[in-house]
Structure formats: C-alpha cells, structure tokens
Write a protein that holds these residues in place. Structure first.
Motif, PDB file in Angstrom:
ATOM      1  N   ALA A 114    -129.291 103.420 -66.776  1.00  0.00           N
ATOM      2  CA  ALA A 114    -129.763 102.251 -66.037  1.00  0.00           C
ATOM      3  C   ALA A 114    -130.100 102.691 -64.617  1.00  0.00           C
ATOM      4  O   ALA A 114    -129.374 103.491 -64.010  1.00  0.00           O
ATOM      5  CB  ALA A 114    -128.708 101.160 -66.015  1.00  0.00           C
ATOM      6  N   TYR A 115    -131.199 102.169 -64.088  1.00  0.00           N
ATOM      7  CA  TYR A 115    -131.638 102.540 -62.744  1.00  0.00           C
ATOM      8  C   TYR A 115    -131.739 101.294 -61.853  1.00  0.00           C
ATOM      9  O   TYR A 115    -132.128 100.212 -62.310  1.00  0.00           O
ATOM     10  CB  TYR A 115    -133.008 103.213 -62.794  1.00  0.00           C
ATOM     11  CG  TYR A 115    -133.021 104.545 -63.495  1.00  0.00           C
ATOM     12  CD1 TYR A 115    -133.402 104.644 -64.833  1.00  0.00           C
ATOM     13  CD2 TYR A 115    -132.655 105.698 -62.831  1.00  0.00           C
ATOM     14  CE1 TYR A 115    -133.411 105.861 -65.495  1.00  0.00           C
ATOM     15  CE2 TYR A 115    -132.662 106.928 -63.479  1.00  0.00           C
ATOM     16  CZ  TYR A 115    -133.039 107.004 -64.812  1.00  0.00           C
ATOM     17  OH  TYR A 115    -133.048 108.211 -65.458  1.00  0.00           O
ATOM     18  N   CYS A 116    -131.407 101.489 -60.588  1.00  0.00           N
ATOM     19  CA  CYS A 116    -131.702 100.472 -59.576  1.00  0.00           C
ATOM     20  C   CYS A 116    -133.117 100.739 -59.090  1.00  0.00           C
ATOM     21  O   CYS A 116    -133.408 101.823 -58.568  1.00  0.00           O
ATOM     22  CB  CYS A 116    -130.701 100.552 -58.425  1.00  0.00           C
ATOM     23  SG  CYS A 116    -131.006  99.344 -57.117  1.00  0.00           S
ATOM     24  N   VAL A 293    -138.773 103.386 -55.754  1.00  0.00           N
ATOM     25  CA  VAL A 293    -137.620 104.273 -55.769  1.00  0.00           C
ATOM     26  C   VAL A 293    -136.744 103.918 -56.962  1.00  0.00           C
ATOM     27  O   VAL A 293    -136.450 102.736 -57.192  1.00  0.00           O
ATOM     28  CB  VAL A 293    -136.802 104.153 -54.466  1.00  0.00           C
ATOM     29  CG1 VAL A 293    -135.548 105.027 -54.538  1.00  0.00           C
ATOM     30  CG2 VAL A 293    -137.655 104.537 -53.261  1.00  0.00           C
ATOM     31  N   PHE A 294    -136.339 104.941 -57.713  1.00  0.00           N
ATOM     32  CA  PHE A 294    -135.458 104.750 -58.854  1.00  0.00           C
ATOM     33  C   PHE A 294    -134.191 105.565 -58.638  1.00  0.00           C
ATOM     34  O   PHE A 294    -134.255 106.782 -58.421  1.00  0.00           O
ATOM     35  CB  PHE A 294    -136.153 105.160 -60.156  1.00  0.00           C
ATOM     36  CG  PHE A 294    -137.414 104.387 -60.423  1.00  0.00           C
ATOM     37  CD1 PHE A 294    -138.660 104.962 -60.207  1.00  0.00           C
ATOM     38  CD2 PHE A 294    -137.358 103.079 -60.861  1.00  0.00           C
ATOM     39  CE1 PHE A 294    -139.816 104.251 -60.435  1.00  0.00           C
ATOM     40  CE2 PHE A 294    -138.507 102.350 -61.092  1.00  0.00           C
ATOM     41  CZ  PHE A 294    -139.752 102.934 -60.876  1.00  0.00           C
ATOM     42  N   LYS A 295    -133.032 104.893 -58.692  1.00  0.00           N
ATOM     43  CA  LYS A 295    -131.736 105.536 -58.476  1.00  0.00           C
ATOM     44  C   LYS A 295    -130.820 105.229 -59.654  1.00  0.00           C
ATOM     45  O   LYS A 295    -130.775 104.072 -60.107  1.00  0.00           O
ATOM     46  CB  LYS A 295    -131.079 105.015 -57.184  1.00  0.00           C
ATOM     47  CG  LYS A 295    -131.925 105.191 -55.930  1.00  0.00           C
ATOM     48  CD  LYS A 295    -131.270 104.503 -54.746  1.00  0.00           C
ATOM     49  CE  LYS A 295    -132.126 104.587 -53.490  1.00  0.00           C
ATOM     50  NZ  LYS A 295    -131.542 103.800 -52.374  1.00  0.00           N
ATOM     51  N   ILE A 316    -135.241 109.338 -57.249  1.00  0.00           N
ATOM     52  CA  ILE A 316    -136.596 109.853 -57.082  1.00  0.00           C
ATOM     53  C   ILE A 316    -137.510 108.745 -56.580  1.00  0.00           C
ATOM     54  O   ILE A 316    -137.278 107.555 -56.838  1.00  0.00           O
ATOM     55  CB  ILE A 316    -137.136 110.441 -58.412  1.00  0.00           C
ATOM     56  CG1 ILE A 316    -138.327 111.358 -58.146  1.00  0.00           C
ATOM     57  CG2 ILE A 316    -137.516 109.315 -59.388  1.00  0.00           C
ATOM     58  CD1 ILE A 316    -138.672 112.241 -59.318  1.00  0.00           C
ATOM     59  N   ALA A 317    -138.528 109.149 -55.810  1.00  0.00           N
ATOM     60  CA  ALA A 317    -139.548 108.203 -55.339  1.00  0.00           C
ATOM     61  C   ALA A 317    -140.829 108.446 -56.126  1.00  0.00           C
ATOM     62  O   ALA A 317    -141.384 109.537 -56.086  1.00  0.00           O
ATOM     63  CB  ALA A 317    -139.811 108.394 -53.849  1.00  0.00           C
ATOM     64  N   ARG A 318    -141.256 107.444 -56.855  1.00  0.00           N
ATOM     65  CA  ARG A 318    -142.523 107.514 -57.596  1.00  0.00           C
ATOM     66  C   ARG A 318    -143.603 106.972 -56.676  1.00  0.00           C
ATOM     67  O   ARG A 318    -143.691 105.762 -56.427  1.00  0.00           O
ATOM     68  CB  ARG A 318    -142.420 106.703 -58.889  1.00  0.00           C
ATOM     69  CG  ARG A 318    -143.748 106.483 -59.621  1.00  0.00           C
ATOM     70  CD  ARG A 318    -144.287 107.775 -60.226  1.00  0.00           C
ATOM     71  NE  ARG A 318    -145.229 107.494 -61.304  1.00  0.00           N
ATOM     72  CZ  ARG A 318    -146.555 107.522 -61.166  1.00  0.00           C
ATOM     73  NH1 ARG A 318    -147.096 107.798 -59.990  1.00  0.00           N
ATOM     74  NH2 ARG A 318    -147.331 107.274 -62.210  1.00  0.00           N
TER      75      ARG A 318
END
Length: 706
Positions: A114-116, A293-295, A316-318
C-alpha cells in the motif's frame, strides 16, 4: 553511451556535469532565477548518475548527486535539522515506476504494498520546529542536513500555524512541507512588482522561493504565500500512527493545510491510476504540481527498506512529462483584451505537452516576436511554464518559405486603428467606446459612481444588457427608454425598478465636463487628469481640437526626426496637450489617439445628441494657496475619508495624484500606509500624518478667509 567512454573521458564529463549542475542549482535555489528548464536539469542529473554508476570512483563527496538542493547562503544563520531532509528519487515513465514497485515488494518480501499517494508541490521546502506546540524555528532544506533559519519570514505566512491546534501537543516535532504561491495570485503579484519598477518572477515556484528568502520579512509579508504540509520528521512526547496517510491526517488535525488529493492506494495499478488522474486534473489546480509522490505507507516496511545515500528506498517521485516540446507554427491570430491590448497568439500544429494537447500558445507581444525572431512556418519550442497558458519559448528550426508576423493596422474585432505608443511593448485598439472586446468594461466604467454615476446600472445589469444586445456603446444607455417594455419583461424588474433606472439615466445627462471626460475611459486619463484637462481647455470642443492638432504635429515631427526620439520629445514638449499639468508624451498620445478615432468621435456626438450636457468651465481661475503643488494620499484617515481630504486639497488648488515622484510636494500617510510612504522618505518628499494634514488645511483655509 557513458559506459562505452574511456575512464579519462568519463572523469572529464563528470567534472563538467558537476560544475554545470552546481551553477544551475545555485541559480534555482539561492538566486531564484532558473537558468534551465526542469527537464534539462533532470537530463543532466541523470547523465551524471549513470556515469557514477558505471564508474563508482567518480561519486565524490561533493558531487551534486550526494546533495539535496543547494548549500545555505551566508545571509541567514545556519541551523541543523533534527532529522535529515532527504530528497526523493525520480522516475519518468511507467517502466521505472514498475521497477520501483518491484524492488520495494521484493525488499520486504510481499506480493503487494500500500502506498501513500500525494501531489508533488512545485514550491520550496520548509522545515518547522515546534516545542510544546509553539513554532520556534523555520528552516529551509539547505543541503538536507543544514538549512537556513528564516523563522521571521515563515511567521508571515498566513496559513502557517504559530501554535498547533492540539490539547496535548508533542514536546518536540518537526513538520515538513512546501511553501507555494497559488496561480490565482501570481499574476497579481507580478503586476504589483512591475508597477513598482521591480523585476517580475518567472513562475509561481520562483516567486515562492524568492519571497521566502527576503532579508526583510516585511516584504515577505506582502506576498500571498501558502504552506502545504506533507510530512513529519522527529517527534518527542507523542505517539504517531505508522501509516504515512494517517500522519497526514494528524497534520490536518494540528491545523495545517494538506492537499485534498492525498490518497492511500494499493499496488502498482493504484499508483498508475492515481498518476493519470492527477495528470488530467493538473491544469485546473490553483497550486502547481510537477508530479506525484508514492511512499510505502506502513512503518515496518519503510524501516526494512531503509535508505540509500541520497534518498529513501521506500519513496519515489513520478514526474510529469517534460513541459517543453516542438511543433510547427501554422499561423498567428491577434486577440483583443478588455483594455484594447492586442496579443499575438500562435496557432500550432496540435502537440501533447504537460499533460494536455496544445494548439494555441501565447507570443506575448511584438517585441518578443522580434527578439526571438519567430516566423510563421517555423518549428518552435512550446512550453507550459508556471501557468496554464502555454507559450512559444523559441525557434527550434527555421522553416522553409516562412512568413514574418506583422501587427495589423486595424483592430480585428471592430476595425478601429491600432496604435502603439513609443516605448510600450503593447499595441492597442483605439476604439475604446465601440470595440466589442472592450465593450463591457467601457460601459461599466461609463456608468460607474465616479463617472456618470447611473444608479441601478451596475456590472451585473450591464453584462446582461450587452448579452441581450441592448447595449453596444455608451450612447445606447440613453436609448434604453425605448426598450421599456422589454425591461419590464426581465426577471426582477417591475414598474418601480424600471422607472428608477430610467430616471437615473435621465439625471445622468446633467453632468460636468471633467466627469464626462473621465467617463469616456481614455487610456491613462484618471479623475485628476480629467479635471485638469477640463480646467485647462474649458470645453470639449477645445480639447478635441487640440488632440487632433497634436496628432498631426506628432506625425510631422516623426517625419522630420524618424530616428531621433530625443529630438521628437523636444519638439513636442510643453505645448498643446503637454502644457496641461501632468500630461507627458505618453498621456498626450493616448488622448490624441482617442479623439482622432472616428468611431469614438461618432459615439461622443451621439451622446451629446441624446442630451448629455455640462456647464461651461471657467478657465480663468484665481490662484489658490496650494496651486501648483502635488499631494498623494495613502493609508486610512480617521477624521475624514480620503475622498473628502482630496476634495478639500483640490479646493485649495492642489493636484491630488496616486503616484509618488520627485515632483510630489506632500505625501499624507494615514494608518497602514505602505510603500508610498517608504518611497516618499527615500525621495526626500515631505510626509504628513493626519494631524499635519489637518493643520495644513486649516492654515490655508484661514489664509483664504482673510
């Protein structure tokens, strides 16, 4: 390509990249004047990363890849962060995002994470330190370990909590977030800066960075900055959920603004869907974002994944696609704005840039067209930088059989003459009273309280009447009585309201010459200038006659001195229109252009034929105590309004204007007086408070009475 280079070639290229990136980084972070696009910076950075990956010995401690942002400058005290403010790794396509997800899943041994998910704000990072719930320090990111103490500036940000809204706040907590400047306020800020003779910002991101790093926090306080929270650093004396999404909700509970688009998504598919949704929504957002941004959301997984030297492995920053691309300029159209300004608009071969398909782009003005040497048929670079409206940045490749872009001689909307005042970048339509592009604003001004003061004919009514075809020019206002039945049929209009409106229109026919001149909406002619013109010429006929004569003399002088501006200025100065106080070459040309446009003259004749009239103005005036003196009012007064103060000063012969210059005699500074008082003090102009103003008025009133 880098892997095939010799070690010597690799060392030389790495050294060059390090130098160039350091210069660009300083220009971006410290000087707030970027020298390259984000896309170009990212390309150079990735090239250096690849070189250091191929040849690890090149990854020195001072490499740009080992830093985050730029080092602090000496202007602010340096402060260590309690926990480092690390940067994020970037990815630029779906394959790289999938690779990040694979590494993260394999790193913790699970099939799905799961990502924030968050928008990536395009501003400047800030670290806030709270002790017992009270803000004690604010620092920039700096090099990630040490930042600059800009607490005084941060305190001026209106939405930044000075105290956490919590009954039992943490003993110590670091809040991370981004300082941004909303798009809706960016243009307003730049207009204000340019009006004060200052340099405008390139885009909202640089406006935020430059504003936050002002040495004088009073300047920062005038900038409409916004702080958007996105994370928590060290925390003592409180327990937080391991979920990053939950921590963001905690920020909101403490009084911080967080993005309404934050979400908790599942797996790679969730990240991809979120990214696509934000790319589509990007153009409508008031705050600029340059990616997502996905954390990894849960704490134990983040702890297991850990960090690399520059960034966490769990985030990571997409980035969105580069906001520059090339296409063909097919043609140019000229749009006419509400002030009559003609803006060249590029009609492009449709191209996808910055998440949208672009077929139109701004060329700004003819000076920019000439400076960039843009021609129809060229391959051009299109950029979406800082705002929704794309622009043509430069020529990428000269086309074959190109055609020069030429300013039209007549307005494309109404056919009136197009004039360009010397020294101005903008060309304008002179048909102010009849041009459909300017119609609504011209009519609103004509009927306003300070012009003909037509009660019941406000902005909303004018917009409706224009839309219904009842109003095309100011003269049509006095013909509304012929449409009485149509007015009665409109929603919200009864016998009484229609009678009141028509009565107000009839009463407006009885006006003064200075109000009539002001109501015409002549560019650069405000209330004070209209009064001075009325007093100097005494009649509209005399003003019109001099305007036409000035226009002809100007044409003759241009013919005599086509390449000598100084000679033209000397030939035109202090005669005719320029003999009026406050009227220089620029204002005189605006007046001459207006009264020599046949369509404007036609509307004036129609207004007079409709019965608009005014008493004769006596040009033989007795000198007053303040004759020849110029006064500027700023701030609020207690004992009388600024309008009343202005009227009393004018009754004593003073000219009341809105701008401060070396020729200003007095600046009256009331409560909350701002930049005008500062400018007066800098120029050595006498500044009076309210008591000083009242004493001046009483002194000269008594002298007149004697």
């Amino acid at each position: 390509m880098a892997a095939q280079s010799t070690p010597q070639a690799a060392r030389e290229r790495a050294a060059e990249l390090a130098r160039v990136l350091a210069e660009h980084s300083r220009a971006y972070y410290i000087e707030a004047e970027p020298t390259v696009s984000d896309a170009e910076y990212d390309r150079l950075f990735r090239e250096l990363e690849q070189l250091e990956s191929d040849y690890p010995a090149l990854a020195t401690a001072d490499s740009p890849t080992q830093r985050v942002g730029a080092p602090p400058v000496d202007d602010f005290p340096s402060v260590d962060h309690a926990t480092p403010m690390l940067s994020l790794a970037n990815c630029f396509d779906d394959e790289e995002l999938a690779e990040f997800d694979r590494r993260a899943r394999e790193g913790v041994g699970v099939d799905e994470l799961a990502y924030c998910a968050e928008p990536k704000f395009d501003g400047t990072a800030l670290n806030l330190r709270y002790e017992a719930g009270v803000l004690v320090r604010a620092t920039t990111r700096g090099d990630g370990v040490t930042g600059e103490d800009i607490t005084a500036n941060a305190r001026t940000i209106r939405n930044l909590p000075l105290r956490l809204t919590a009954e039992n706040p943490p003993d110590f907590v670091e809040i991370r977030g981004e300082v941004v400047l909303p798009r809706s306020r960016f243009e307003e800020l730049n207009e204000r800066l340019e009006a004060d003779g200052q340099k405008a910002f390139v885009n909202p991101r640089n406006a935020a960075a430059g504003s936050l790093r002002q040495l004088d926090s009073r300047i920062t306080a005038t900038r409409p900055l916004v702080f958007m929270g996105y994370g928590i650093g060290r925390v003592d004396g409180a327990s937080l959920t391991d979920s990053l999404y939950g921590q963001l909700q905690q920020l909101a509970d403490w009084g911080f603004i967080i993005s309404p688009y934050i979400d908790r998504v599942t797996g790679l598919a969730g990240c991809t869907d979120y990214y696509q949704a934000m790319a589509e929504r990007r153009a409508e957002l008031d705050i600029e974002i340059d990616g997502c941004v996905f954390k990894v959301d849960d704490g134990p997984s983040r702890d297991e994944l850990g960090f690399v030297a520059r960034a966490p492995r769990w985030a990571i920053a997409r980035k969105f696609p580069a906001e520059e691309t090339t296409t063909t300029l097919n043609s140019v159209e000229f749009q006419v704005g509400r002030t009559g300004a003609l803006t060249p608009v590029a009609k492009l071969e449709p191209v996808f840039v910055g998440g949208v398909t672009v077929s139109n782009a701004s060329l700004h003005n003819m000076d920019e067209v000439a400076r960039k040497d843009i021609r129809i048929g060229d391959r051009v670079v299109v950029r979406r930088a800082g705002d929704v409206i794309p622009e043509v940045k430069e020529v990428a490749e000269r086309g074959q059989n190109t055609q020069a872009i030429e300013l039209p001689e007549a307005c494309p909307v109404c056919g009136s003459a197009v004039e360009r005042i010397e020294g101005e970048a903008i060309a304008r339509c002179t048909g102010g009273l009849v041009c459909a592009a300017q119609r609504r604003e011209a009519l609103k001004h004509f009927a306003s309280r300070t012009a003909l003061d037509i009660e019941g004919l406000g902005d909303r009514q004018i917009e409706a009447f224009v839309a219904e075809g009842l109003l095309h020019s100011p003269a049509d206002i006095f013909a509304l009585k012929a449409h009485r039945d149509a007015l009665l049929e409109r929603e919200g209009y009864g016998e009484k309201s229609v009678a009141n409106l028509l009565g107000s229109i009839e009463a407006a026919k009885d006006t003064t010459l200075e109000r009539f001149i002001f109501a015409l909406g002549i560019r650069e002619v405000g209330q004070t200038m209209a009064r001075d013109l009325a007093r100097h010429f005494g009649s509209l006929e005399a003003l019109q006659h001099e305007a036409k004569a000035y226009h002809q003399r100007l044409a003759d002088v241009w013919e005599q001195h086509p390449d000598n501006k100084a000679a033209r200025d000397r030939a035109m100065a202090a005669e005719g229109l320029q003999a009026v106080p406050g009227v220089g070459a620029r204002v005189a040309q605006c007046i001459a252009d207006f009264f020599t446009e046949p369509r404007n003259v036609e509307v004036i004749e129609e207004l007079i034929a409709a019965g608009v009239h005014w008493p004769t103005v006596d040009t033989e005036t007795t000198p007053q105590p303040l004759s020849g003196q110029t006064v500027v009012l700023t701030g609020s007064l207690e004992s009388l309004t600024r309008e009343e103060a202005g009227e009393r000063l004018e009754a004593l012969g003073a000219r009341v204007t809105s701008s401060v210059s070396k020729k200003t005699d007095y600046v009256v500074a009331g409560e909350r007086a701002g930049s005008k008082r500062d400018k007066a003090e800098k120029l050595g102009v006498t500044v009076l408070d309210e008591a000083g103003l009242l004493a001046l008025l009483e002194q000269h009133r008594a002298a007149v009475a004697d």
